[in-house]
Motif scaffolding. Structure first.
Motif, PDB file in Angstrom:
ATOM      1  N   ALA A 180       0.830  -1.212   0.000  1.00 46.61           N
ATOM      2  CA  ALA A 180       0.000   0.000   0.000  1.00 46.61           C
ATOM      3  C   ALA A 180       0.859   1.254   0.000  1.00 46.61           C
ATOM      4  O   ALA A 180       1.818   1.362   0.765  1.00 46.61           O
ATOM      5  N   GLY A 181       0.523   2.180  -0.897  1.00 46.21           N
ATOM      6  CA  GLY A 181       1.245   3.444  -1.007  1.00 46.21           C
ATOM      7  C   GLY A 181       2.391   3.413  -1.999  1.00 46.21           C
ATOM      8  O   GLY A 181       2.897   4.453  -2.394  1.00 46.21           O
ATOM      9  N   SER A 182       2.814   2.229  -2.415  1.00 49.89           N
ATOM     10  CA  SER A 182       3.914   2.113  -3.374  1.00 49.89           C
ATOM     11  C   SER A 182       3.434   2.452  -4.777  1.00 49.89           C
ATOM     12  O   SER A 182       2.293   2.196  -5.138  1.00 49.89           O
ATOM     13  N   GLU A 183       4.334   3.034  -5.563  1.00 49.50           N
ATOM     14  CA  GLU A 183       4.046   3.279  -6.964  1.00 49.50           C
ATOM     15  C   GLU A 183       3.968   1.939  -7.697  1.00 49.50           C
ATOM     16  O   GLU A 183       4.755   1.029  -7.423  1.00 49.50           O
ATOM     17  N   VAL A 184       3.030   1.824  -8.628  1.00 49.22           N
ATOM     18  CA  VAL A 184       2.912   0.615  -9.444  1.00 49.22           C
ATOM     19  C   VAL A 184       4.120   0.545 -10.369  1.00 49.22           C
ATOM     20  O   VAL A 184       4.427   1.508 -11.064  1.00 49.22           O
ATOM     21  N   ASP A 185       4.821  -0.572 -10.350  1.00 45.33           N
ATOM     22  CA  ASP A 185       5.983  -0.767 -11.221  1.00 45.33           C
ATOM     23  C   ASP A 185       5.996  -2.223 -11.665  1.00 45.33           C
ATOM     24  O   ASP A 185       6.450  -3.107 -10.944  1.00 45.33           O
ATOM     25  N   TYR A 186       5.486  -2.474 -12.868  1.00 40.21           N
ATOM     26  CA  TYR A 186       5.387  -3.836 -13.371  1.00 40.21           C
ATOM     27  C   TYR A 186       6.750  -4.440 -13.708  1.00 40.21           C
ATOM     28  O   TYR A 186       6.855  -5.634 -13.919  1.00 40.21           O
ATOM     29  N   THR A 187       7.802  -3.623 -13.729  1.00 35.49           N
ATOM     30  CA  THR A 187       9.134  -4.139 -14.054  1.00 35.49           C
ATOM     31  C   THR A 187       9.953  -4.438 -12.804  1.00 35.49           C
ATOM     32  O   THR A 187      11.051  -4.968 -12.904  1.00 35.49           O
ATOM     33  N   SER A 188       9.430  -4.112 -11.631  1.00 38.53           N
ATOM     34  CA  SER A 188      10.162  -4.303 -10.385  1.00 38.53           C
ATOM     35  C   SER A 188      10.339  -5.780 -10.058  1.00 38.53           C
ATOM     36  O   SER A 188       9.457  -6.596 -10.303  1.00 38.53           O
ATOM     37  N   SER A 189      11.478  -6.118  -9.482  1.00 33.93           N
ATOM     38  CA  SER A 189      11.705  -7.487  -9.018  1.00 33.93           C
ATOM     39  C   SER A 189      11.222  -7.659  -7.572  1.00 33.93           C
ATOM     40  O   SER A 189      11.226  -8.754  -7.039  1.00 33.93           O
ATOM     41  N   GLU A 190      10.805  -6.564  -6.950  1.00 37.08           N
ATOM     42  CA  GLU A 190      10.293  -6.607  -5.584  1.00 37.08           C
ATOM     43  C   GLU A 190       8.858  -7.132  -5.586  1.00 37.08           C
ATOM     44  O   GLU A 190       8.084  -6.822  -6.490  1.00 37.08           O
ATOM     45  N   PRO A 191       8.472  -7.916  -4.568  1.00 33.01           N
ATOM     46  CA  PRO A 191       7.080  -8.372  -4.484  1.00 33.01           C
ATOM     47  C   PRO A 191       6.137  -7.178  -4.338  1.00 33.01           C
ATOM     48  O   PRO A 191       6.420  -6.250  -3.583  1.00 33.01           O
ATOM     49  N   MET A 192       5.049  -7.187  -5.096  1.00 29.92           N
ATOM     50  CA  MET A 192       4.042  -6.129  -5.025  1.00 29.92           C
ATOM     51  C   MET A 192       2.664  -6.737  -5.119  1.00 29.92           C
ATOM     52  O   MET A 192       2.476  -7.748  -5.773  1.00 29.92           O
ATOM     53  N   ASN A 193       1.694  -6.080  -4.499  1.00 30.40           N
ATOM     54  CA  ASN A 193       0.308  -6.528  -4.553  1.00 30.40           C
ATOM     55  C   ASN A 193      -0.380  -5.866  -5.750  1.00 30.40           C
ATOM     56  O   ASN A 193      -1.066  -4.866  -5.608  1.00 30.40           O
ATOM     57  N   TYR A 194      -0.184  -6.422  -6.934  1.00 27.86           N
ATOM     58  CA  TYR A 194      -0.790  -5.844  -8.131  1.00 27.86           C
ATOM     59  C   TYR A 194      -2.307  -5.987  -8.127  1.00 27.86           C
ATOM     60  O   TYR A 194      -2.977  -5.347  -8.910  1.00 27.86           O
TER      61      TYR A 194
END
Length: 142
Positions: A89-103
């Motif tokens: 939550a609060g992170s910029e959407v980055d589809y190229t990131s290798s970091e785990p994200m809640n898309y």
């Protein structure tokens, strides 16, 4: 998995299912095995590409995909450029990131990706079952 198993008990070979906020297919692919048709809505283009790939990999023929947002009025919608829930939550959407994200935690809101938006009712579908996960926009989608 328990939720999917429960939903399967409510369906039959004639069921038409709506999967609003289909994400990568975790619901629609198993559900497709017990119903006649699944209509999947996913507004994120990159996630839609993964969903379509997963449908192909599973050789599913009774799923239709729609790269549109479901909302209160027809038109166009902007996809939020920030993730709105979960640990990302609060992170910029980055589809190229290798970091785990809640898309899956992305809602309609200020952002640069613009998609068509419609109400579910405007499509003239006759579902026997609806599953929505629209990140807070559920009441607006009819």
């Amino acid at each position: 998995e328990k939720a999917i198993d429960f939903c399967i008990t409510l369906l039959n070979k004639n069921s038409i299912v709506i999967d609003g906020g289909a994400h990568i297919g975790c619901f629609c692919i198993p559900i497709s095995k017990v119903c006649s048709m699944v209509h999947c809505f996913e507004m994120q283009r990159d996630i839609m590409d993964i969903l379509r790939s997963n449908i192909r990999k599973n050789s599913v023929k009774n799923i239709l995909t729609y790269n549109i947002a479901l909302g209160a009025i027809p038109g166009r919608a902007s996809i939020n450029s920030k993730i709105t829930d979960g640990t990302s939550a609060g992170s910029e959407v980055d589809y190229t990131s290798s970091e785990p994200m809640n898309y899956g935690g992305i809602s309609i809101g200020p952002g640069s990706e613009i998609v068509p938006m419609c109400t579910l009712d405007s499509l003239g579908l006759s579902p026997s079952f609806i599953k929505f996960d629209l990140e807070g926009s559920e009441p607006l989608a009819f």
